[in-house]
Motif scaffolding. Structure first.
Motif, PDB file in Angstrom:
ATOM      1  N   CYS A 123       0.713  -1.242   0.140  1.00  0.00           N
ATOM      2  CA  CYS A 123       0.139   0.015  -0.006  1.00  0.00           C
ATOM      3  C   CYS A 123       0.854   1.195  -0.043  1.00  0.00           C
ATOM      4  N   GLY A 124       2.062   1.161   0.661  1.00  0.00           N
ATOM      5  CA  GLY A 124       2.842   2.388   0.578  1.00  0.00           C
ATOM      6  C   GLY A 124       2.544   3.596   1.702  1.00  0.00           C
ATOM      7  N   GLY A 125       1.420   3.168   2.382  1.00  0.00           N
ATOM      8  CA  GLY A 125       1.108   4.183   3.419  1.00  0.00           C
ATOM      9  C   GLY A 125       1.952   4.564   4.492  1.00  0.00           C
ATOM     10  N   CYS A 126       2.896   3.370   4.673  1.00  0.00           N
ATOM     11  CA  CYS A 126       4.087   3.769   5.618  1.00  0.00           C
ATOM     12  C   CYS A 126       5.359   4.401   5.219  1.00  0.00           C
ATOM     13  N   ARG A 127       4.946   5.029   3.933  1.00  0.00           N
ATOM     14  CA  ARG A 127       6.415   5.612   3.325  1.00  0.00           C
ATOM     15  C   ARG A 127       6.781   6.943   4.486  1.00  0.00           C
ATOM     16  N   LYS A 159      14.712  10.475   0.644  1.00  0.00           N
ATOM     17  CA  LYS A 159      14.255   9.544  -0.409  1.00  0.00           C
ATOM     18  C   LYS A 159      13.054   8.899   0.206  1.00  0.00           C
ATOM     19  N   SER A 160      12.160   8.469  -0.382  1.00  0.00           N
ATOM     20  CA  SER A 160      11.064   7.607  -0.064  1.00  0.00           C
ATOM     21  C   SER A 160      11.286   6.223   0.321  1.00  0.00           C
ATOM     22  N   ASP A 213      13.482  11.848   8.289  1.00  0.00           N
ATOM     23  CA  ASP A 213      12.916  13.126   8.503  1.00  0.00           C
ATOM     24  C   ASP A 213      11.663  12.989   9.474  1.00  0.00           C
ATOM     25  N   PHE A 214      11.991  13.160  10.791  1.00  0.00           N
ATOM     26  CA  PHE A 214      11.145  12.890  11.747  1.00  0.00           C
ATOM     27  C   PHE A 214       9.872  13.888  11.738  1.00  0.00           C
ATOM     28  N   PRO A 248       3.981   0.606  -4.633  1.00  0.00           N
ATOM     29  CA  PRO A 248       3.432   1.341  -5.467  1.00  0.00           C
ATOM     30  C   PRO A 248       4.573   2.563  -5.639  1.00  0.00           C
ATOM     31  N   GLN A 249       4.736   2.881  -6.932  1.00  0.00           N
ATOM     32  CA  GLN A 249       5.796   4.040  -7.440  1.00  0.00           C
ATOM     33  C   GLN A 249       5.080   5.565  -7.062  1.00  0.00           C
ATOM     34  N   PHE A 250       6.074   6.337  -6.752  1.00  0.00           N
ATOM     35  CA  PHE A 250       5.778   7.786  -6.805  1.00  0.00           C
ATOM     36  C   PHE A 250       6.658   8.555  -7.830  1.00  0.00           C
ATOM     37  N   MET A 251       6.543   9.869  -8.014  1.00  0.00           N
ATOM     38  CA  MET A 251       6.939  10.495  -8.975  1.00  0.00           C
ATOM     39  C   MET A 251       8.545  11.119  -8.648  1.00  0.00           C
ATOM     40  N   ASN A 252       8.628  11.257  -7.394  1.00  0.00           N
ATOM     41  CA  ASN A 252       9.730  11.833  -6.702  1.00  0.00           C
ATOM     42  C   ASN A 252       9.530  13.452  -7.052  1.00  0.00           C
ATOM     43  N   ILE A 253       8.555  13.993  -7.057  1.00  0.00           N
ATOM     44  CA  ILE A 253       8.289  15.460  -6.992  1.00  0.00           C
ATOM     45  C   ILE A 253       8.083  16.091  -5.624  1.00  0.00           C
TER      46      ILE A 253
END
Lengths: 288, 482
Positions: A222-226, A232-233, A249-250, B254-259
């Motif tokens: 899901c990517g909710g925990c990014r 960077k993500s 990044d707190f 899931p991918q993001f655009m990194n914007i």
């Protein structure tokens, strides 16, 4: 269904459950967590694994009541069941002989820090543990931490037990005393992990923190925990939950964890109303 | 049915068939359905189905079947519909496709069977998907599945993932007499069919019915198992006695655009947005506990042009979004979404901002999304995908006020199985390497298919891989040859 073999409060609002989960018990390593869902309409929430017993096929989880789901969870008792328990999730802690490791546990974070401290000790490290809590009642797992540490330092915010102050005060003292520290592991409230990381950054001490962002599936879907790591993500469930504290990044973590505050409050208020109504019914029933 | 020349069950002379118009799918009115999660398409009646089926030209060389990744015998099942033998038609489909009620609803038929239909060269192609759905639903209403009986082989297969690929593989293998156990990471079975595809396109009851049928056939299911974490592939084979494993773990991270601004509150991945709604039923908050940002009267945009993007934005509309945008960097012609979904979305009032891309998400200074700074694009030279590359138009920036933005721009490989299975080969992008013909991986006894091999694709392609894998797993289990 996952059966609760034993349930006990470690402190007011903090409960330990021994749960029958043989697959997870066999695989659990320090630093990992589980996701639970209590009932059909329930949400999925990440929960700390404090210990496991592969022989018995059980895991221990520790839950602090905060919102509706954690309050409901903490109302369960020995003999009850939890609908879903999935894990162990996340990458395990990187355990090696670093030399001297300082393990910092803040509040219920101590439960997550405990297995890591135990593993670091077993790997040959000199382990100094710092346990912090708001007050005396909320200091948990002191005995367990002592059993796996060369020294345990305790602080309470209000001074009701051990030394008054914060975990960072103790860490500062260790550094000022000239203690050589090779690794710091900090698990606890975000502000605590941030403060620890800021302190050790200046001292150039390698620091690992365990992040607990909003999460749904826990498998990377899901990517909710990014979280933002070094600009960077990254996903806490597959890339973490442990990250280099100096790169986290707190601010973004605090901001993202506030996303559902309104809904969480609404849920909690309705839950409280319901409980009070039930309580009133019981009292009324008793009076009759 | 055999392929030898015999009298057709279709009474309409071939020449007359082309004159019958393609029967329209009855659907909920756009303005009504835009506010509910009920299914958009209502399904053919028996009468409509027979009329539509009569249009089939019964080509000797049925290109429709060849272009179907699982190879359903189209002309044969359609002829049975003409004759009113709906249950036999369903059984005919099931010989090749264990999930007809699902594929009849979500396949991009224009890219497969209907795209190759000869009728389509002159008039509109045969409604193969609609007919498939009709017989599958008919069979379900009658409640009379025919359970195949086979002798057990004594072999055990583990299927990792209960999405379309895994279910197809499981369905085929159980019919060969193997013992099959499906492991699912989530608490509910169905993979992308339950967490990804919304109720209005694929009702959950349809999936549950398919799963019940598979249980009846003897397939075992275990939820809450993340293979790679809860148990590894090696442990399944060495300690739990599985003779072969099929990995169908599906779409990845899931991918993001990194914007700038992608971490603002209000920016979702499509997977998270859809999971909250479909799997966790956040649209029923507070009856269900999973929260969702309140979309009532809010501006919502999805970034991307695939089926996932349309599923997300149409869900947002149903949750009360005031304005609902699709922001796509190419033009409508390049949109990968199913044509029917694009039409449905347009009818429902979704605002398509084509040839547009966000360059930055804007914030209120307190961490919340307030809009997207976008740039208009024009199409330049074709890129590696063969599609014309979108190029930003200088000075075309504009701000679109938004409360919620949903990123639906694809996924990358989920690493959990690969990193915990020594010797399992992966490609540069981290996907599992598997033979296109046999779905064999680099590990003996381990097969893989679907999105975890190809990258994000469609339900039917994943099912095709599951089917090929079942065939080659059966071969491996019976011959022992690798």
């Amino acid at each position: 269904m996952f059966k609760i073999i034993h349930a006990e409060f470690l402190a007011p609002g903090i409960k330990r459950f021994v749960i029958e989960a043989p697959r997870i018990a066999r695989k659990q390593k320090p630093g990992q967590f589980v996701i639970v869902r209590i009932y059909e309409e329930g949400e999925r929430i990440p929960v700390t694994i404090e210990n496991s017993d592969p022989e018995r096929g059980t895991i221990n989880i520790v839950v602090q009541a905060a919102g509706k789901t954690t309050n409901l969870l903490n109302s369960l008792n020995t003999g009850d069941s939890i609908l879903d328990v999935v894990g162990p999730l996340g990458k395990p802690s990187e355990i090696a002989n670093y030399g001297t490791a300082v393990v910092v546990g803040g509040g219920v974070g101590t439960a997550m820090a405990y297995p890591t401290a135990a593993a670091l000790k077993k790997a040959g490290n000199r382990v100094i543990s710092i346990v912090g809590a708001r007050n005396k009642e909320l200091v948990i797992l002191e005995k367990e931490m002592r059993a796996v540490s060369d020294a345990v330092l305790i602080t309470t915010d209000d001074g009701s037990y051990a030394d008054k102050g914060f975990v960072t005060d103790k860490l500062r003292q260790l550094i000022d005393n000239g203690t050589r520290i090779d690794l710091v592991v900090a698990v606890g409230p975000i502000v605590m992990m941030k403060a620890v990381s800021e302190l050790t950054r200046k001292e150039k001490i390698r620091t690992v923190v365990s992040l607990n962002p909003i999460m749904i599936d826990g498998t990377g879907m899901c990517g909710g925990c990014r979280v933002m790591i070094d600009g960077k993500s990254e996903f806490a469930c597959v890339d973490g939950p442990e990250f280099d504290g100096h790169k986290v990044d707190f601010g973004v973590l605090i901001q993202r964890n506030s996303m559902y505050r309104e809904a969480e409050q609404q849920s909690m208020e309705e839950f409280k109303r319901k409980q009070e109504a039930e309580h009133a019914c019981q009292v009324e029933g008793a009076l009759r | 049915m055999t392929t030898t020349a015999k009298k057709s069950l279709n009474p309409v002379p071939i020449k007359e068939r082309m004159k019958i118009p393609r029967q329209a799918m009855p659907e909920q009115a756009p303005l009504e359905r835009a506010h509910n999660f009920e299914e958009v398409n209502l399904g053919y009646s028996a009468e409509l189905a027979r009329q539509e089926a009569q249009r089939c030209l019964e080509c000797a060389k049925a290109t429709c079947s060849d272009s179907w990744p699982v190879g359903v015998k189209v002309t044969e099942f359609v002829e049975l519909i003409v004759a009113g033998k709906f249950l036999e038609a369903a059984a005919k489909i099931r010989e090749d496709n264990v999930l007809p009620a699902i594929t009849g609803r979500v396949c991009p038929q224009e890219d497969h069977c209907e795209g190759k239909c000869l009728l389509g060269k002159k008039v509109k192609p045969l409604g193969i998907g609609y007919l498939e759905r009709f017989v599958a639903d008919y069979e379900q209403r009658m409640g009379t599945h025919v359970l195949p009986t086979v002798a057990p082989t004594g072999k055990k297969v583990a299927i990792v993932g209960s999405g379309p690929s895994g279910l197809t593989c499981a369905g085929d293998l159980i019919q060969k007499g193997h013992k099959v156990r499906v492991f699912e990471a989530l608490h509910e079975l169905g993979g992308v069919l339950v967490y990804g595809i919304p109720e209005f396109r694929l009702p959950k009851r349809i999936i549950r019915e398919q799963l019940d049928y598979m249980r009846e056939m003897g397939v075992e299911f275990e939820t809450d198992v993340v293979v790679g974490r809860t148990v590894t592939i090696d442990e399944l084979m060495e300690e739990e006695g599985f003779d072969a494993v099929y990995i169908g773990t599906g779409a990845g991270l899931p991918q993001f655009m990194n914007i700038p601004g992608e971490h603002l509150n209000g920016v979702y991945s499509a997977n998270e947005f859809l999971t909250r709604i479909n799997l966790m039923k956040a649209y029923k908050f507070p009856v269900y506990d999973e929260p969702m940002l309140n979309l009532h009267g809010k501006n919502v945009a999805v970034i991307g042009g695939g089926n996932t993007a349309l599923d997300a934005i149409r869900s947002a509309l149903r949750l009360g979004a005031g304005k609902a945008y699709v922001i796509y960097r190419r033009s409508e012609a390049e949109m990968p979404a199913r044509i029917e979904e694009v039409h449905h979305a347009q009818q429902e009032g979704i605002d398509f901002q084509m040839l547009t891309a966000p360059v930055e998400f804007l914030s209120d200074g307190k961490g919340w999304l307030t809009g997207a700074r976008c740039v208009r694009m024009e199409l330049g030279e074709p890129d590696a995908s063969g599609r014309r590359r979108p190029v930003p138009i200088q000075g075309s920036e504009f701000d679109l006020p938004l409360s919620v933005a949903v990123m639906a721009i694809g996924t990358t490989a989920n690493p959990i199985v690969q990193t915990t299975t020594p010797g399992l080969g992966t490609n540069k992008r981290g996907y599992i390497v598997a033979s296109e013909e046999t779905q064999r991986t680099t590990r003996k006894g381990v097969f893989a298919g679907g999105d975890i091999v190809t990258g994000a694709a469609t339900v039917i392609l994943a099912m095709g891989a599951g089917r090929r894998a079942a065939k080659s797993i059966h071969q491996y289990l019976t011959t022992g040859e690798w």
